[in-house]
Motif scaffolding. Structure first.
Motif, PDB file in Angstrom:
ATOM      1  N   TYR A  63      77.729 101.969  34.627  1.00 50.58           N
ATOM      2  CA  TYR A  63      78.131 102.997  33.671  1.00 50.58           C
ATOM      3  C   TYR A  63      79.641 102.975  33.397  1.00 50.58           C
ATOM      4  CZ  TYR A  63      73.560 105.132  33.016  1.00 50.58           C
ATOM      5  OH  TYR A  63      72.254 105.363  32.651  1.00 50.58           O
ATOM      6  N   ARG A  78      77.747 106.992  27.744  1.00 50.25           N
ATOM      7  CA  ARG A  78      78.243 108.374  27.844  1.00 50.25           C
ATOM      8  C   ARG A  78      77.112 109.361  27.601  1.00 50.25           C
ATOM      9  NH1 ARG A  78      80.657 111.193  30.668  1.00 50.25           N
ATOM     10  NH2 ARG A  78      82.276 109.634  30.743  1.00 50.25           N
ATOM     11  N   ARG A  79      76.298 109.101  26.582  1.00 52.96           N
ATOM     12  CA  ARG A  79      75.178 110.000  26.289  1.00 52.96           C
ATOM     13  C   ARG A  79      74.212 110.066  27.468  1.00 52.96           C
ATOM     14  NH1 ARG A  79      72.115 107.633  22.117  1.00 52.96           N
ATOM     15  NH2 ARG A  79      70.394 107.286  23.537  1.00 52.96           N
ATOM     16  N   VAL A  81      74.873 109.512  30.649  1.00 55.74           N
ATOM     17  CA  VAL A  81      75.513 110.263  31.747  1.00 55.74           C
ATOM     18  C   VAL A  81      75.425 111.755  31.459  1.00 55.74           C
ATOM     19  CG1 VAL A  81      77.733 110.790  32.837  1.00 55.74           C
ATOM     20  CG2 VAL A  81      77.027 108.411  32.537  1.00 55.74           C
ATOM     21  N   ASP A  82      75.707 112.143  30.227  1.00 57.31           N
ATOM     22  CA  ASP A  82      75.652 113.560  29.863  1.00 57.31           C
ATOM     23  C   ASP A  82      74.239 114.125  29.991  1.00 57.31           C
ATOM     24  OD1 ASP A  82      78.365 113.455  29.321  1.00 57.31           O
ATOM     25  OD2 ASP A  82      78.107 113.365  27.133  1.00 57.31           O
ATOM     26  N   GLU A  83      73.249 113.344  29.590  1.00 56.74           N
ATOM     27  CA  GLU A  83      71.868 113.826  29.578  1.00 56.74           C
ATOM     28  C   GLU A  83      71.165 113.688  30.922  1.00 56.74           C
ATOM     29  OE1 GLU A  83      69.925 111.640  26.461  1.00 56.74           O
ATOM     30  OE2 GLU A  83      71.089 112.610  24.887  1.00 56.74           O
ATOM     31  N   GLY A  85      72.861 112.520  34.048  1.00 56.85           N
ATOM     32  CA  GLY A  85      73.782 112.301  35.156  1.00 56.85           C
ATOM     33  C   GLY A  85      73.529 113.152  36.381  1.00 56.85           C
ATOM     34  N   ASP A  86      72.818 114.247  36.212  1.00 57.22           N
ATOM     35  CA  ASP A  86      72.562 115.114  37.357  1.00 57.22           C
ATOM     36  C   ASP A  86      71.307 114.732  38.136  1.00 57.22           C
ATOM     37  OD1 ASP A  86      70.752 115.886  35.393  1.00 57.22           O
ATOM     38  OD2 ASP A  86      70.905 118.015  35.874  1.00 57.22           O
TER      39      ASP A  86
END
Length: 150
Positions: A63, A78-79, A81-83, A85-86
């Motif tokens: 990533y 990035r998308r 990780v944002d969506e 990543g948790d």
């Protein structure tokens, strides 16, 4: 060998372990017995070990490399990780909460419910990475190959 070959193999291994898990959850008496609950903890430990390595490789190498590359690869990384990543911390909390057979036996319905939610999220991430992210990572590696050879 492609940049993502090992990550894809780890995905395949995770899918196989989750398949074993789902068979155990669907079986009768399944996790409601001491043996079944113990089997679930063994599968959970196996999956946890695999995912720790996998998430570390993605989070520390793949990533960041894609996000630093710019363009479409960076945008998609990035998308993701944002969506998604948790998922690593979510999975870690799930695995810790259900690490013993006694805990599973104390609330098999809760275990089934959480397992379904976590495994669904994991399957979604695997599918999206395999189909959308990894081809871009491999193409980027192929595009950079002439630079490495020079």
């Amino acid at each position: 060998m492609s940049r993502t070959a090992n990550l894809r193999r780890q995905h395949d291994d995770a899918v196989a372990i989750v398949g074993e898990f789902n068979a155990l959850l669907a079986g009768r008496p399944g996790i409601e017995t001491r043996d079944g609950a113990f089997q679930a903890t063994l599968l959970l430990a196996k999956l946890t070990g695999l995912l720790r390595i996998h998430f570390a490789q993605e989070d520390r190498q793949l990533y960041p490399s894609l996000m630093a590359s710019g363009g479409r690869a960076a945008m998609i990384a990035r998308r993701f990780v944002d969506e998604m990543g948790d998922l690593g911390p979510t999975y870690g909390a799930f695995a810790q909460r259900w690490e013993s057979a006694a805990r599973i036996l104390s609330d098999p319905r809760g275990f089934r419910r959480e397992s379904k939610a976590v495994f669904t999220a994991l399957a979604d991430r695997i599918t999206r990475e395999n189909e959308q992210l990894y081809p871009i990572a491999d193409a980027q590696m192929d595009a950079d190959a002439p630079l490495r050879a020079a």
